[in-house]
Write a protein that holds these residues in place. Structure first.
Motif, mmCIF file in Angstrom:
data_model
loop_
_atom_site.group_PDB
_atom_site.id
_atom_site.type_symbol
_atom_site.label_atom_id
_atom_site.label_comp_id
_atom_site.label_asym_id
_atom_site.label_seq_id
_atom_site.Cartn_x
_atom_site.Cartn_y
_atom_site.Cartn_z
ATOM 1 N N LEU A 1 19.838 22.152 -65.033
ATOM 2 C CA LEU A 1 18.589 22.268 -64.273
ATOM 3 C C LEU A 1 18.005 20.904 -63.952
ATOM 4 C CD1 LEU A 1 16.350 23.995 -63.039
ATOM 5 C CD2 LEU A 1 15.265 24.090 -65.308
ATOM 6 N N GLN A 2 18.015 20.002 -64.925
ATOM 7 C CA GLN A 2 17.481 18.661 -64.695
ATOM 8 C C GLN A 2 18.307 17.903 -63.661
ATOM 9 O OE1 GLN A 2 17.613 17.291 -68.763
ATOM 10 N NE2 GLN A 2 15.404 17.621 -69.069
ATOM 11 N N SER A 3 19.611 18.076 -63.692
ATOM 12 C CA SER A 3 20.470 17.426 -62.694
ATOM 13 C C SER A 3 20.170 17.952 -61.300
ATOM 14 C CB SER A 3 21.943 17.660 -63.040
ATOM 15 O OG SER A 3 22.266 17.072 -64.278
ATOM 16 N N PHE A 4 19.908 19.254 -61.222
ATOM 17 C CA PHE A 4 19.586 19.832 -59.917
ATOM 18 C C PHE A 4 18.251 19.314 -59.398
ATOM 19 C CE2 PHE A 4 17.274 23.107 -57.547
ATOM 20 C CZ PHE A 4 18.104 23.245 -56.447
ATOM 21 N N LEU A 5 17.234 19.297 -60.266
ATOM 22 C CA LEU A 5 15.896 18.912 -59.826
ATOM 23 C C LEU A 5 15.788 17.422 -59.510
ATOM 24 C CD1 LEU A 5 13.678 20.992 -62.292
ATOM 25 C CD2 LEU A 5 14.180 21.489 -59.895
ATOM 26 N N LYS A 6 16.536 16.579 -60.229
ATOM 27 C CA LYS A 6 16.400 15.135 -60.067
ATOM 28 C C LYS A 6 17.450 14.515 -59.146
ATOM 29 C CE LYS A 6 14.076 14.229 -64.450
ATOM 30 N NZ LYS A 6 14.044 13.407 -65.690
ATOM 31 N N ILE A 7 18.579 15.230 -58.926
ATOM 32 C CA ILE A 7 19.651 14.657 -58.107
ATOM 33 C C ILE A 7 19.897 15.503 -56.860
ATOM 34 C CG2 ILE A 7 22.039 13.899 -58.050
ATOM 35 C CD1 ILE A 7 20.303 12.286 -59.937
ATOM 36 N N THR A 8 20.324 16.733 -57.078
ATOM 37 C CA THR A 8 20.749 17.566 -55.950
ATOM 38 C C THR A 8 19.607 17.876 -54.996
ATOM 39 O OG1 THR A 8 22.442 18.576 -57.360
ATOM 40 C CG2 THR A 8 21.907 19.700 -55.302
ATOM 41 N N LEU A 9 18.490 18.326 -55.543
ATOM 42 C CA LEU A 9 17.370 18.731 -54.683
ATOM 43 C C LEU A 9 16.811 17.575 -53.861
ATOM 44 C CD1 LEU A 9 15.501 20.970 -53.738
ATOM 45 C CD2 LEU A 9 14.019 20.494 -55.699
ATOM 46 N N PRO A 10 16.496 16.411 -54.467
ATOM 47 C CA PRO A 10 15.982 15.303 -53.636
ATOM 48 C C PRO A 10 16.976 14.821 -52.582
ATOM 49 C CG PRO A 10 15.502 14.911 -55.941
ATOM 50 C CD PRO A 10 16.442 16.061 -55.905
ATOM 51 N N LEU A 11 18.268 14.752 -52.960
ATOM 52 C CA LEU A 11 19.258 14.256 -52.011
ATOM 53 C C LEU A 11 19.579 15.277 -50.918
ATOM 54 C CD1 LEU A 11 21.770 12.393 -54.363
ATOM 55 C CD2 LEU A 11 19.995 11.418 -52.897
ATOM 56 N N SER A 12 19.259 16.531 -51.158
ATOM 57 C CA SER A 12 19.490 17.554 -50.129
ATOM 58 C C SER A 12 18.285 17.761 -49.224
ATOM 59 C CB SER A 12 19.868 18.888 -50.786
ATOM 60 O OG SER A 12 18.789 19.393 -51.569
ATOM 61 N N LEU A 13 17.200 17.026 -49.471
ATOM 62 C CA LEU A 13 15.990 17.183 -48.663
ATOM 63 C C LEU A 13 16.201 16.901 -47.177
ATOM 64 C CD1 LEU A 13 12.958 15.904 -50.773
ATOM 65 C CD2 LEU A 13 13.510 18.235 -50.054
ATOM 66 N N PRO A 14 17.032 15.901 -46.794
ATOM 67 C CA PRO A 14 17.259 15.728 -45.347
ATOM 68 C C PRO A 14 17.805 16.984 -44.672
ATOM 69 C CG PRO A 14 18.006 13.793 -46.531
ATOM 70 C CD PRO A 14 17.642 14.803 -47.566
ATOM 71 N N GLY A 15 18.712 17.704 -45.344
ATOM 72 C CA GLY A 15 19.210 18.953 -44.785
ATOM 73 C C GLY A 15 18.144 20.014 -44.739
ATOM 74 N N VAL A 16 17.306 20.059 -45.776
ATOM 75 C CA VAL A 16 16.201 21.027 -45.794
ATOM 76 C C VAL A 16 15.228 20.746 -44.665
ATOM 77 C CG1 VAL A 16 14.217 21.841 -47.137
ATOM 78 C CG2 VAL A 16 16.404 21.440 -48.273
ATOM 79 N N ILE A 17 14.869 19.487 -44.496
ATOM 80 C CA ILE A 17 13.925 19.121 -43.446
ATOM 81 C C ILE A 17 14.504 19.416 -42.071
ATOM 82 C CG2 ILE A 17 12.658 17.221 -42.403
ATOM 83 C CD1 ILE A 17 11.606 18.212 -45.116
ATOM 84 N N SER A 18 15.790 19.146 -41.897
ATOM 85 C CA SER A 18 16.427 19.457 -40.622
ATOM 86 C C SER A 18 16.388 20.954 -40.354
ATOM 87 C CB SER A 18 17.876 18.953 -40.631
ATOM 88 O OG SER A 18 18.534 19.294 -39.433
ATOM 89 N N GLY A 19 16.684 21.757 -41.378
ATOM 90 C CA GLY A 19 16.631 23.206 -41.211
ATOM 91 C C GLY A 19 15.229 23.702 -40.935
ATOM 92 N N VAL A 20 14.246 23.135 -41.633
ATOM 93 C CA VAL A 20 12.849 23.529 -41.410
ATOM 94 C C VAL A 20 12.433 23.235 -39.974
ATOM 95 C CG1 VAL A 20 10.465 22.948 -42.013
ATOM 96 C CG2 VAL A 20 12.150 23.356 -43.819
ATOM 97 N N SER A 21 12.823 22.074 -39.465
ATOM 98 C CA SER A 21 12.481 21.721 -38.082
ATOM 99 C C SER A 21 13.152 22.666 -37.087
ATOM 100 C CB SER A 21 12.897 20.280 -37.788
ATOM 101 O OG SER A 21 12.243 19.376 -38.644
ATOM 102 N N MET A 22 14.405 23.041 -37.373
ATOM 103 C CA MET A 22 15.139 23.905 -36.459
ATOM 104 C C MET A 22 14.643 25.345 -36.485
ATOM 105 S SD MET A 22 18.990 22.460 -37.124
ATOM 106 C CE MET A 22 19.767 23.593 -35.957
ATOM 107 N N VAL A 23 13.880 25.711 -37.531
ATOM 108 C CA VAL A 23 13.361 27.073 -37.640
ATOM 109 C C VAL A 23 11.878 27.133 -37.272
ATOM 110 C CG1 VAL A 23 12.884 28.985 -39.231
ATOM 111 C CG2 VAL A 23 15.064 27.783 -39.335
ATOM 112 N N PHE A 24 11.086 26.226 -37.844
ATOM 113 C CA PHE A 24 9.632 26.302 -37.673
ATOM 114 C C PHE A 24 9.210 26.137 -36.214
ATOM 115 C CE2 PHE A 24 5.327 24.636 -37.593
ATOM 116 C CZ PHE A 24 4.671 25.472 -38.484
ATOM 117 N N LEU A 25 9.764 25.134 -35.556
ATOM 118 C CA LEU A 25 9.331 24.849 -34.188
ATOM 119 C C LEU A 25 9.690 25.964 -33.219
ATOM 120 C CD1 LEU A 25 10.182 21.039 -34.076
ATOM 121 C CD2 LEU A 25 8.042 22.155 -34.699
ATOM 122 N N PRO A 26 10.934 26.474 -33.193
ATOM 123 C CA PRO A 26 11.217 27.591 -32.280
ATOM 124 C C PRO A 26 10.474 28.867 -32.649
ATOM 125 C CG PRO A 26 13.252 26.505 -32.955
ATOM 126 C CD PRO A 26 12.161 25.981 -33.836
#
Length: 265
Positions: A173-198
């Motif tokens: 869990l700590q590895s996910f919260l401190k490594i995977t989740l922060p480093l995957s934020l660019p993909g999350v933000i890209s997905g949010v932009s592609m969904v929220f705006l349309p």
């Protein structure tokens, strides 16, 4: 045989022409109609009218609500799906990913019509609100756009970072919260932009599900259908400003999260 060489400025000419014809020129038309009257005089009445009319403000907040809940629903469904697919040991996980993308290959009208029939059957037993039907329709339509960027980001993460965090004593869990989740934020933000705006403007889904449901896209369309180009242009400009602000905020958030993930290790 003579060789032809082009400079960077020459190669940029087609793109400059495209931007001029299909971006700058339409934007100039919107600005002209948004800030002028029918006689061509400069005015701010269309802007003040938008922010003082309860109908237009209600449509704006309703659109923001639909877009926010839709984006949140897509994120809650897409992130676990993308994470499981990216870390799957299956040899054919690309086939599973394609299964989520395949609905995009089917005609849009057919997909929404099928969904409408399913919702009609559910409404016979459940009291579904038009707002939730709108969210279901939007989520069904935009979910692949959230899965793909998150999956592409997670699958490219350096596994040595996860192994290093485990060596330093971090649990899963700590590895996910401190490594995977922060480093995957660019993909999350890209997905949010592609969904929220349309989701704020895609009124076709709502028109096919419920003709009485109004969001920003349908509001703009109603103005232009009534030949009120000045009011419709101003609403389009206001929506454009909102989209630009949202894009700037999400880009900054994604970069900060990615940088923080690299430092936490």
């Amino acid at each position: 045989m003579r060789k032809f060489s082009f400079s960077r400025k020459q190669l940029a000419i087609p793109y400059a022409v495209f931007l001029l014809c299909f971006v700058a020129a339409p934007l100039a038309v919107l600005i002209y109609y948004g800030f002028t009257t029918s006689s061509g005089r400069f005015t701010l009445d269309h802007m003040t009218g938008f922010f003082t009319d309860p109908n237009t403000l209600g449509t704006l907040f309703y659109s923001l609500g639909v877009a926010f809940v839709t984006t949140l629903s897509c994120l809650l469904l897409a992130y676990p799906t993308a994470y499981i697919l990216a870390h799957s040991r299956l040899k054919n996980k690309s086939v599973m990913l394609m299964a989520f993308v395949m609905p995009m290959w089917i005609n849009f009208s057919l997909r929404i019509t099928a969904l409408k029939e399913i919702l009609s059957l559910l409404e016979g037993n459940l009291a579904l609100h038009p707002f939730f039907n709108a969210v279901i329709g939007m989520t069904y339509d935009f979910l692949p756009f959230m899965i793909l960027p998150i999956y592409n980001t997670i699958v490219k993460l350096d596994e040595s970072l996860i192994e290093a965090s485990r060596d330093l004593g971090a649990n899963e869990l700590q590895s996910f919260l401190k490594i995977t989740l922060p480093l995957s934020l660019p993909g999350v933000i890209s997905g949010v932009s592609m969904v929220f705006l349309p989701a704020m403007t895609n009124y076709v889904v709502l028109d096919m599900l419920y003709n009485s449901t109004f969001i920003m896209g349908s509001l703009i369309g109603s103005y232009f259908s009534a030949y009120n180009w000045h009011g419709g242009s101003m609403i389009a400009l206001i929506l454009l400003v909102i989209i630009c602000i949202f894009t700037l905020l999400t880009n900054g958030t994604g970069d900060e999260g990615a940088n923080r993930g690299g430092v936490l290790l």
